[in-house]
Design an enzyme around this catalytic site. Structure first.
Site, PDB file in Angstrom:
ATOM      1  N   LYS A 138       7.053   8.770   3.500  1.00 23.85           N
ATOM      2  CA  LYS A 138       6.463   7.837   2.538  1.00 23.85           C
ATOM      3  C   LYS A 138       7.271   7.911   1.239  1.00 23.85           C
ATOM      4  O   LYS A 138       7.585   9.001   0.768  1.00 23.85           O
ATOM      5  CB  LYS A 138       4.996   8.237   2.304  1.00 23.85           C
ATOM      6  CG  LYS A 138       4.167   7.164   1.659  1.00 23.85           C
ATOM      7  CD  LYS A 138       2.689   7.376   1.904  1.00 23.85           C
ATOM      8  CE  LYS A 138       1.889   6.378   1.088  1.00 23.85           C
ATOM      9  NZ  LYS A 138       0.473   6.406   1.396  1.00 23.85           N
ATOM     10  N   GLU A 170     -15.699   4.401   6.324  1.00 22.23           N
ATOM     11  CA  GLU A 170     -16.794   4.134   5.396  1.00 22.23           C
ATOM     12  C   GLU A 170     -18.163   4.201   6.070  1.00 22.23           C
ATOM     13  O   GLU A 170     -19.146   4.641   5.464  1.00 22.23           O
ATOM     14  CB  GLU A 170     -16.596   2.759   4.742  1.00 22.23           C
ATOM     15  CG  GLU A 170     -15.463   2.705   3.717  1.00 22.23           C
ATOM     16  CD  GLU A 170     -14.058   2.637   4.321  1.00 22.23           C
ATOM     17  OE1 GLU A 170     -13.938   2.453   5.550  1.00 22.23           O
ATOM     18  OE2 GLU A 170     -13.086   2.754   3.557  1.00 22.23           O
ATOM     19  N   ARG A 180     -18.058  -2.434   4.528  1.00 25.55           N
ATOM     20  CA  ARG A 180     -17.989  -1.913   5.891  1.00 25.55           C
ATOM     21  C   ARG A 180     -19.274  -1.189   6.298  1.00 25.55           C
ATOM     22  O   ARG A 180     -19.569  -1.054   7.479  1.00 25.55           O
ATOM     23  CB  ARG A 180     -16.843  -0.890   5.986  1.00 25.55           C
ATOM     24  CG  ARG A 180     -15.468  -1.479   5.981  1.00 25.55           C
ATOM     25  CD  ARG A 180     -14.942  -1.543   7.392  1.00 25.55           C
ATOM     26  NE  ARG A 180     -13.811  -2.427   7.476  1.00 25.55           N
ATOM     27  CZ  ARG A 180     -12.571  -2.046   7.725  1.00 25.55           C
ATOM     28  NH1 ARG A 180     -12.305  -0.765   7.898  1.00 25.55           N
ATOM     29  NH2 ARG A 180     -11.615  -2.932   7.811  1.00 25.55           N
TER      30      ARG A 180
HETATM   31  C1  LIG Z   1     -11.396   0.036   4.776  1.00 20.03           C
HETATM   32  C2  LIG Z   1     -10.434   0.586   3.778  1.00 20.03           C
HETATM   33  N1  LIG Z   1     -10.694   1.766   3.184  1.00 20.03           N
HETATM   34  C3  LIG Z   1      -9.827   2.258   2.265  1.00 20.03           C
HETATM   35  C4  LIG Z   1      -8.700   1.584   1.945  1.00 20.03           C
HETATM   36  C5  LIG Z   1      -7.766   2.106   0.863  1.00 20.03           C
HETATM   37  N2  LIG Z   1      -6.459   2.447   1.413  1.00 20.03           N
HETATM   38  C6  LIG Z   1      -5.393   1.628   1.302  1.00 20.03           C
HETATM   39  S1  LIG Z   1      -4.038   2.224   2.026  1.00 20.03           S
HETATM   40  C7  LIG Z   1      -4.833   3.607   2.500  1.00 20.03           C
HETATM   41  C8  LIG Z   1      -4.083   4.670   3.245  1.00 20.03           C
HETATM   42  C9  LIG Z   1      -3.485   4.142   4.481  1.00 20.03           C
HETATM   43  O1  LIG Z   1      -2.743   5.161   5.079  1.00 20.03           O
HETATM   44  P1  LIG Z   1      -1.757   4.820   6.251  1.00 20.03           P
HETATM   45  O2  LIG Z   1      -2.391   3.869   7.172  1.00 20.03           O
HETATM   46  O3  LIG Z   1      -1.300   6.094   6.836  1.00 20.03           O
HETATM   47  O4  LIG Z   1      -0.563   4.057   5.548  1.00 20.03           O
HETATM   48  P2  LIG Z   1       0.553   4.635   4.535  1.00 20.03           P
HETATM   49  O5  LIG Z   1       0.123   4.229   3.172  1.00 20.03           O
HETATM   50  O6  LIG Z   1       0.625   6.109   4.701  1.00 20.03           O
HETATM   51  O7  LIG Z   1       1.804   3.976   4.922  1.00 20.03           O
HETATM   52  C10 LIG Z   1      -6.163   3.599   2.085  1.00 20.03           C
HETATM   53  C11 LIG Z   1      -7.131   4.683   2.313  1.00 20.03           C
HETATM   54  C12 LIG Z   1      -8.475   0.346   2.588  1.00 20.03           C
HETATM   55  N3  LIG Z   1      -7.418  -0.412   2.316  1.00 20.03           N
HETATM   56  N4  LIG Z   1      -9.352  -0.120   3.497  1.00 20.03           N
END
Ligand SMILES: Cc1ncc(C[n+]2csc(CCOP(=O)(O)OP(=O)(O)O)c2C)c(N)n1
Length: 637
Positions: A282, A361, A389
């Site tokens: 990342k 959630e 959600r």
């Molecule tokens: C339902 C929901 N909960 C929380 C979030 C906030 N959120 C955005 S990106 C993320 C992390 C995603 O991690 P990953 O899928 O591993 O992608 P990366 O950023 O590591 O590439 C979160 C928790 C969201 N977008 N949607």
């Protein structure tokens, strides 16, 4: 030097670029992203990590004929740059500019709008099933992170994969990070594999993997190459096999040759769905983001970095820290958002009582309900948009059993640049229809701390919804105090009109009252505090005198605070009162700064004054005969 990026208007141009130039292209893309996000803000680290993957995807597949679906979509900036949006890339997340997420309205290459996590596999499966039903022929690829794949929806979709039969590809982009490090059993399994760093070279062994049908034979072949990690290999391979996928990986997600080779093999494999597991860093290619991917997950625009007062999120965290020091029964549940909710310090101090449950959630809310049945005082810290959600869990598991769960609903109202998938403009509507649940919103950060204290000790479910951004800058009380549930307060008296406002909108309403006072129009302002239960007697008694009532909220009008006030006034037979409800019409609000959007929807003081004068034209008569200037007090009196 002419940039390679200058010549790319779509995937066809990308395919013409000689292989040896692709590294340079990746560098150009990263630079473009860094320069842009520095000004506009955005999800930098995630998008930096998927540059090579996106290049490979668009070279191997044929978008938009083949359908690429991004989970969350915050990692899709390279995709935007390569699919004809480079010219507009500087408008990223700006009002009327490019969205920070994929959007079907924006490009034919954006197959599925996203913003919330864990939707891509379900969407891909639906698209693949539709393809087969219609007799079409294209590939469907879901790109999902190791964080998003832990979400309930993604796991439900995986569980459904073997019975569906429609063939599709999942690219699992594993960087070990959600916003913070990914949590949970699945992440532990992936971690074992990731740290081995024995990357699977698709070029050499792909044939073997895909010519064998049983996991055992694959293991035999691959085990020869990777003796040391046989156990690590067994677990993920069997895991994905059982979910109905041929597994391929782990692949170095920054090696374009390996990626292209693996994706080509996945594309050509006709027997079943394929999961391509890639390992990325990342923030790749930008030192500060690689060193601190948490901080560079979401970068704020330069312009928003000057702070005048603590943010509401900070005040929430400080309040929780103080309360948790006093009461060992308080616990916090965060669905993968400790940073967003400013909880990292609290988490360090109380690791046993701050539960990061992953991007889940629904689970978060019912888990909190479980804690509450045993006498704990759980606080679910969650963004308004993601709480959507958990509607059934709030209803069925918390409210129906009247369990004392407190909801700290952050980012209530207009959130700004993240746009329509993230605006927290529905919570007053969907929460107020739930019986037993008290729904409050503070007028400032001082009231927030008292409301949180009230919610934690309410002995019933209560939600406190507060906005994104800095507080008003008021003095903070040192002692917590309980606020009477269902009671508002009068902030100023005036005989011509009553404004009943809630939450963030109290301050602009006071400002509007000030502007009107200067025109001789005397306004009462009520800080409603609660959207449910409403302070019916306060609102109706005050407005009965002048017969003019205005409600103001940063929520959709339908089902919101004003709509409840209107129906109460009608129910009580107070038909002589003329009401104007100010809020957001029933629509999805685009991205843009909070200030621009508030002005657009008439939620700033100027808009409130205008709406009042339009709705009550008779007030101009008072205004025109007025000479003296009156002062209306500020909030926090
Ligand atoms: C339902 C929901 N909960 C929380 C979030 C906030 N959120 C955005 S990106 C993320 C992390 C995603 O991690 P990953 O899928 O591993 O992608 P990366 O950023 O590591 O590439 C979160 C928790 C969201 N977008 N949607």
């Amino acid at each position: 030097m002419v940039k390679l990026l200058d010549g790319i208007n779509g995937p066809a141009d990308l395919k013409k670029i000689p292989y040896k130039e692709l590294k340079r292209l990746a560098r150009e893309i990263r630079q473009e992203m860094i320069n842009t996000v520095n000004v506009t803000g955005g999800h930098l680290a995630s998008s930096l990590g998927t540059v090579e993957l996106t290049i490979a995807l668009h070279r191997v597949f044929n978008s938009p004929h083949d359908k690429i679906i991004w989970d969350v979509g915050h990692q899709s900036y390279t995709h935007k740059l390569l699919t004809g949006r480079r010219e507009r890339f500087h408008t990223l997340r700006q009002y009327e500019g490019l969205s920070g997420f994929p959007s079907r309205d924006e490009s034919q290459h954006d197959q599925f709008g996203t913003g919330h996590a864990s939707t891509s596999i379900s969407a891909a499966m639906g698209i693949a099933a539709a393809r087969d039903l219609c007799g079409d022929d294209y590939h469907v690829i879901a790109v999902i992170g190791d964080g998003a794949i832990t979400g309930g929806m993604a796991l439900e979709a995986l569980n459904n994969t073997p019975s569906l039969g429609a063939r599709f590809i999942v690219v699992l982009n594993d960087n070990g990070m959600s916003i913070s490090p990914t949590v949970g059993a699945l992440s532990r399994i992936l971690r074992k594999f990731r740290f081995d760093r024995h990357y699977y070279r698709a070029t050499e062994s792909g044939k073997r993997v895909f010519s064998s049908s049983s996991a055992g034979r694959k293991l035999w072949h691959m085990g020869k190459k990777l003796k040391s990690s046989l156990k690590g290999l067994l677990i993920p391979t069997m895991l994905w096999e059982n979910f109905g996928f041929a597994y391929m990986g782990p692949i170095d997600g920054h090696n374009i040759a390996d990626l292209e080779s693996a994706l080509s093999q996945a594309r050509n494999y006709e027997h079943k769905s394929v999961l391509v597991h890639i390992v990325t860093t990342k923030g790749k290619g930008y030192g500060p983001a690689e060193d601190d991917a948490v901080c560079f997950h979401g970068v704020s625009p330069q312009s928003s970095k000057i702070k005048t007062a603590p943010t509401y999120s900070e005040v929430f965290a400080q309040t929780m820290q103080r309360l948790m020091q006093q009461d060992p029964k308080i616990a916090i549940i965060t669905p993968a958002m400790p940073e967003g909710n400013c909880l990292t310090v609290v988490q360090k101090e109380f690791p046993q009582r701050v539960f990061d449950v992953g991007i889940c959630e629904q689970h978060a809310v019912t888990f909190a309900a479980g804690l509450a049945t045993q006498g704990l005082r759980p606080v679910v810290a969650i963004y308004s948009t993601f709480l959507q959600r958990s509607f059934d869990q709030i209803m069925h598991d918390v409210a129906l059993q009247n369990l004392p769960v407190a909801f700290a609903v952050d980012r209530g109202g207009i959130v700004g640049d993240d746009g329509r998938t993230h605006q927290g403009i529905f919570d007053l509507s969907y929460l107020t229809l739930i019986p037993n649940l008290a729904v409050a919103a503070p007028k400032d950060e001082n009231e927030l701390q008292h409301m949180l204290y009230t919610a934690i000790y309410a002995d019933k479910p209560m939600a406190v919804r507060y906005p994104r951004g800095s507080g008003v800058g008021v003095v903070m009380d040192t002692e917590f105090k309980k606020i009477l549930i269902g009671r508002g307060e009068i902030l100023c008296h005036g005989a011509d009109l009553v404004i009943a406002a809630i939450g963030f909108e109290v301050q602009p309403s006071l400002d509007a009252a000030n502007i009107l006072a200067q025109q001789g129009i005397k306004v009462s302002v009520i800080n409603a505090r609660f959207a449910s239960p409403l302070d019916v007697s306060l609102i109706t008694s005050l407005s009965q005198g002048c017969k003019r009532l205005v409600t103001v909220e940063e929520n959709v009008i339908d089902g919101g605070f004003g709509s409840h006030v209107t129906s109460i006034v009608q129910k009580e037979g107070l038909s002589g009162i003329k009401i104007k409800v100010i809020g957001i019409p029933s629509e999805f609000v685009e991205h843009g700064t909070q200030a621009i959007l508030r002005a657009k929807y008439g939620l700033d003081s100027t808009g409130i004054v205008q709406a009042i004068m339009n709705h009550f034209p008779e007030l101009t008569l008072i205004s025109s005969g007025f000479q003296k200037i009156t002062e209306v007090p500020k909030a926090n009196i």
